[in-house]
Write a protein that holds these residues in place. Structure first.
Motif, short mmCIF file in Angstrom:
data_model
loop_
_atom_site.label_atom_id
_atom_site.label_comp_id
_atom_site.label_asym_id
_atom_site.label_seq_id
_atom_site.Cartn_x
_atom_site.Cartn_y
_atom_site.Cartn_z
N HIS A 126 2.78 5.68 -10.25
CA HIS A 126 2.96 4.25 -10.04
C HIS A 126 4.18 3.98 -9.17
O HIS A 126 5.13 4.78 -9.14
CB HIS A 126 3.13 3.53 -11.39
CG HIS A 126 2.09 3.89 -12.40
ND1 HIS A 126 0.74 3.72 -12.16
CD2 HIS A 126 2.19 4.41 -13.66
CE1 HIS A 126 0.06 4.11 -13.23
NE2 HIS A 126 0.92 4.54 -14.14
N VAL A 127 4.15 2.85 -8.49
CA VAL A 127 5.27 2.42 -7.65
C VAL A 127 5.72 1.04 -8.10
O VAL A 127 4.89 0.14 -8.27
CB VAL A 127 4.87 2.38 -6.17
CG1 VAL A 127 5.92 1.66 -5.34
CG2 VAL A 127 4.67 3.78 -5.63
N LYS A 143 0.85 -1.19 0.00
CA LYS A 143 0.00 0.00 0.00
C LYS A 143 0.88 1.23 0.00
O LYS A 143 1.97 1.22 0.58
CB LYS A 143 -0.92 0.00 1.24
CG LYS A 143 -1.89 1.17 1.30
CD LYS A 143 -2.84 1.04 2.47
CE LYS A 143 -2.19 1.36 3.78
NZ LYS A 143 -3.17 1.39 4.91
N MET A 144 0.41 2.29 -0.67
CA MET A 144 1.12 3.56 -0.57
C MET A 144 0.16 4.60 0.00
O MET A 144 -1.04 4.62 -0.32
CB MET A 144 1.66 4.02 -1.93
CG MET A 144 0.64 4.36 -2.98
SD MET A 144 1.47 4.92 -4.51
CE MET A 144 0.07 5.28 -5.58
N ARG A 145 0.69 5.44 0.87
CA ARG A 145 -0.04 6.59 1.41
C ARG A 145 0.87 7.80 1.25
O ARG A 145 1.92 7.89 1.89
CB ARG A 145 -0.44 6.39 2.86
CG ARG A 145 -1.37 7.50 3.38
CD ARG A 145 -1.91 7.19 4.77
NE ARG A 145 -2.95 8.14 5.15
CZ ARG A 145 -2.74 9.26 5.83
NH1 ARG A 145 -1.51 9.57 6.23
NH2 ARG A 145 -3.75 10.06 6.14
N ILE A 152 2.47 -1.09 -7.49
CA ILE A 152 1.24 -0.39 -7.11
C ILE A 152 0.94 0.57 -8.25
O ILE A 152 1.80 1.39 -8.61
CB ILE A 152 1.39 0.39 -5.79
CG1 ILE A 152 1.89 -0.51 -4.66
CG2 ILE A 152 0.07 1.05 -5.40
CD1 ILE A 152 2.27 0.26 -3.39
N ASN A 153 -0.25 0.50 -8.81
CA ASN A 153 -0.63 1.39 -9.91
C ASN A 153 -1.71 2.35 -9.48
O ASN A 153 -2.65 1.98 -8.77
CB ASN A 153 -1.12 0.58 -11.11
CG ASN A 153 -0.03 -0.27 -11.74
OD1 ASN A 153 -0.08 -1.49 -11.71
ND2 ASN A 153 0.98 0.37 -12.28
N TYR A 154 -1.57 3.60 -9.95
CA TYR A 154 -2.58 4.61 -9.63
C TYR A 154 -2.60 5.66 -10.73
O TYR A 154 -1.55 6.19 -11.14
CB TYR A 154 -2.27 5.28 -8.29
CG TYR A 154 -3.23 6.38 -7.91
CD1 TYR A 154 -4.54 6.08 -7.51
CD2 TYR A 154 -2.84 7.71 -7.92
CE1 TYR A 154 -5.43 7.08 -7.15
CE2 TYR A 154 -3.71 8.72 -7.55
CZ TYR A 154 -5.01 8.40 -7.17
OH TYR A 154 -5.88 9.39 -6.81
N THR A 155 -3.77 5.97 -11.24
CA THR A 155 -3.98 7.10 -12.14
C THR A 155 -5.14 7.91 -11.59
O THR A 155 -6.26 7.41 -11.47
CB THR A 155 -4.29 6.64 -13.58
OG1 THR A 155 -3.19 5.88 -14.07
CG2 THR A 155 -4.51 7.84 -14.48
N GLU A 156 -4.87 9.16 -11.24
CA GLU A 156 -5.93 10.06 -10.76
C GLU A 156 -6.73 10.54 -11.95
O GLU A 156 -6.17 10.93 -12.98
CB GLU A 156 -5.32 11.23 -9.99
CG GLU A 156 -6.32 12.27 -9.56
CD GLU A 156 -7.43 11.70 -8.69
OE1 GLU A 156 -8.62 11.94 -9.02
OE2 GLU A 156 -7.12 11.01 -7.70
N ARG A 157 -8.03 10.53 -11.83
CA ARG A 157 -8.92 10.92 -12.93
C ARG A 157 -9.71 12.19 -12.66
O ARG A 157 -10.20 12.83 -13.61
CB ARG A 157 -9.90 9.78 -13.23
CG ARG A 157 -9.22 8.49 -13.70
CD ARG A 157 -8.80 8.61 -15.14
NE ARG A 157 -8.07 7.42 -15.61
CZ ARG A 157 -7.68 7.23 -16.86
NH1 ARG A 157 -7.94 8.16 -17.76
NH2 ARG A 157 -7.02 6.15 -17.20
#
Length: 636
Positions: free
Chosen positions: A432-433, A417-419, A450-455
């Motif tokens: 992304h991490v 998890k990333m915070r 860990i993948n994340y794209t803010e929309r």
């Protein structure tokens, strides 16, 4: 621990297919083949192949197995499995899912239409001569595995199910955390599939980056409803893969825990472009064989006396093909006993540490450059999202943080998890991490992500983001470091598919600033078994120096002796922190001569729990500084 590894289904790996071909060649004369069509609607039928054993049928008839292929394949890819199990005394039937092979109809991409077809095929199988209608099983991988989950949810009259490389919420999982997984494009562009028009709509959504429309349309009629699989009493065996490029095992593990008994879970490798491991393939082959023996033949196999959970861990060394070494284990419970969540805070010296940050607030900017608007999604797709043009026009931006050197092996098992506290002036941005092991020679080995794209960010605003990644089981070796790499494009150095982005890139100029330090304790969290003890020098490091940090007893109540072996006279700082990274006490701060030094900590006034002893060391001779961290456990 198990000594041989797991089985992957034949749809995904040439090595598996080749082994089954050998079995097929050796046993092919022992079965009788029939090709046929099975009506599934008033206008559609599926192309099937059926194998009978040549041996005389048992008094109750033969047990039977329906084998369903993966997406983009056909009944022909399942023939090695069918012939092998027909030689073991089962009637086996494989069919081409609608829109595949010679079956009629159009593929709606693993939807309720294909789900209804399965019930029709099962009804047909029950009419076959010399069959035990009370001993029918279903097996499949990916799309085929989904058919097994459908059978369980619909409580079809089958006796046993084996599902590989599939999860109940598979459709929405491909759009996790605002991202579009690149393998989703395979479902829309796979050769030899005849498509329902829904495919064209989905493709337009992808190429125009209409994420919200995709997320609203595609999972409908494909994901399982909450609780759908929680009432089935059909014995279920599931195989999930840590490195699966289609479906993260996270949802599969969580769902499995709610399935009724009897059930069995394996999580490891061998499927959907995860590492190849012959021992793991053999383990899975043995597991499914004994599962069907137990429930379809009614012959005691001993599988129910074994631990319910089996898993495989990656570790170094890596072979010449880029595959980790895989070691198998088993457990009666999940999550595993002994797992603790460790927060690795970002520090201003590009290090991560489980001690909370000190000093001043720092930040880094992760930029997503899009240097030529004429280089469109369509062009990048044709080029495979790789190559010199892609790398120049959509360059990868990174920021790397490293842990100190590990003083002992530790196991990561579970979901990272990333915070992070972030600021952006853009509505959309990727963040992304990538998690690596860095060995003592500074070679880095990609593990997972860990993948994340803010929309829907409010431009100009700042806030915390908290995102879970893809779970994994990996043993970090003593002497290695844990590497955390932030990036805008999730490509890595893994030999198998590492040069492709795991999720689709963003074709926009944008970026995000990540803050860390006091007041902004941004961190990456890993579930670990073991003591993440660090004893290490700074980047200039001096060879030959070793500062050993230990304590006894551990666990303790209420006192423990902390021991430090110091080879040269040094300035020593020794402090104790709680699990939140808050400093509790300074045990020593001053010069100490070379030798073994001991300090007692009396924790009478503290509650039971995990604490950390942190040592800082500055030798009088030499410019290198050293530090170490040890986890200790107070049990009252």
């Amino acid at each position: 621990m198990y000594n041989v590894g797991m089985k992957s289904f034949f749809s995904f790996h040439l090595v598996v297919f080749s082994v089954c071909i050998l079995l097929y060649t050796a046993t092919g004369i022992s079965q009788i083949r029939s090709d046929l069509y099975i009506s599934v609607t008033y206008s559609d039928s599926v192309d099937a192949v059926c194998y009978y054993p040549r041996t005389s049928p048992p008094a109750k008839g033969y047990p039977a197995i329906i084998d369903v292929h993966g997406f983009g394949l056909s009944k022909e890819t399942e023939i090695p499995f069918c012939t092998t199990y027909a030689a073991k005394g089962y009637i086996t039937l494989a069919y081409s899912v609608r829109g595949h092979g010679s079956s009629s109809g159009l593929s709606q991409i693993m939807s309720n239409v294909e789900r209804n077809d399965l019930a029709c095929v099962l009804s047909f199988v029950k009419t076959l001569p010399n069959i035990d209608t009370n001993s029918i099983g279903i097996i499949g991988s990916s799309q085929g595995g989904l058919h097994g989950l459908w059978a369980a949810a619909d409580q079809l009259p089958v006796k046993a199910i084996v599902c590989d490389a599939i999860i109940p919420s598979w459709a929405s999982d491909m759009f996790s955390n605002g991202c579009i997984r690149r393998t989703f494009l395979n479902l829309l562009k796979t050769a030899d599939v005849r498509w329902d028009p829904i495919r064209d709509t989905l493709w337009e959504f992808v190429r125009r980056d209409m994420y919200d429309s995709l997320l609203e349309l595609f999972p409908r009629g494909r994901d399982f409803e909450i609780g759908e699989n929680q009432t089935s009493s059909i014995p279920l065996m599931m195989f999930l893969k840590w490195q699966d490029h289609y479906f993260s095992p996270a949802d599969g593990i969580k769902s499995f825990l709610n399935f009724p008994e009897p059930k069995k879970l394996y999580v490891g490798t061998q499927g959907h472009w995860s590492d190849l491991s012959v021992s793991d393939w053999l383990f899975q082959s043995d597991q499914l064989s004994r599962w069907f023996q137990e429930f379809l033949k009614g012959s005691h196999s001993g599988i129910l006396e074994e631990p319910q959970f089996a898993y495989s861990c990656s570790s170094l060394p890596m072979d010449s093909n880029g595959y980790f070494k895989w070691t198998g284990y088993s457990s009666p419970t999940w999550p595993l006993a002994g797992i603790e969540l460790f927060r690795y805070y970002l520090h201003s010296d590009s290090l991560i540490s489980i001690s909370s940050p000190s000093g001043s607030v720092d930040s880094f900017y992760l930029e997503n450059k899009y240097l030529n608007p004429s280089y469109t999604f369509d062009t990048a797709f044709v080029e495979g999202f790789k190559g010199p043009r892609f790398d120049v026009l959509l360059p990868k931006s990174t920021r790397t943080f490293l842990s100190p050197v590990l003083a002992e092996d530790i196991m990561w098992i579970g979901q990272p998890k990333m915070r992070l506290f972030v600021h952006s002036d853009y509505k959309v941005f990727p963040l992304h991490v990538q998690i690596y092991e860095i060995d003592s020679a500074a070679n880095k080995y990609f593990i997972n992500r860990i993948n994340y794209t803010e929309r829907h960010w409010i431009p100009g605003s700042s806030a915390w983001i908290e995102v879970e990644g893809i779970p994994h089981a990996h043993i970090f070796s003593k002497g290695s470091r844990i590497g955390i790499e932030f990036t805008n494009i999730d490509k890595n150095n893994r030999k198998l598919l590492g040069n492709f982005p795991f999720v689709l890139p963003i074709f926009e100029n944008c970026g995000v600033t990540v803050f860390y330090g006091p007041g902004y304790p941004s961190y990456i969290e890993l579930p670990l078994i073991g003591n993440p003890v660090f004893v290490e020098s700074d980047e200039k490091g001096e060879k030959g120096k070793s500062f050993l940090l230990s304590n006894y007893p551990n666990p303790f109540n209420p006192k423990t002796i902390i021991t430090l072996d110091i080879p040269v006279k040094s300035m020593i700082t020794l402090k104790v922190y709680n699990i939140l990274g808050e400093e509790l006490i300074t045990l020593v701060e001053g010069f100490e001569d070379a030798g073994i030094r001991r300090w007692e900590w009396d924790a009478s006034r503290y509650s039971s729990g995990v604490y950390f002893v942190k040592v800082g060391i500055q030798p009088l001779q030499g410019s290198s500084s050293y530090y170490g961290l040890r986890k200790i456990l107070l049990l009252k």
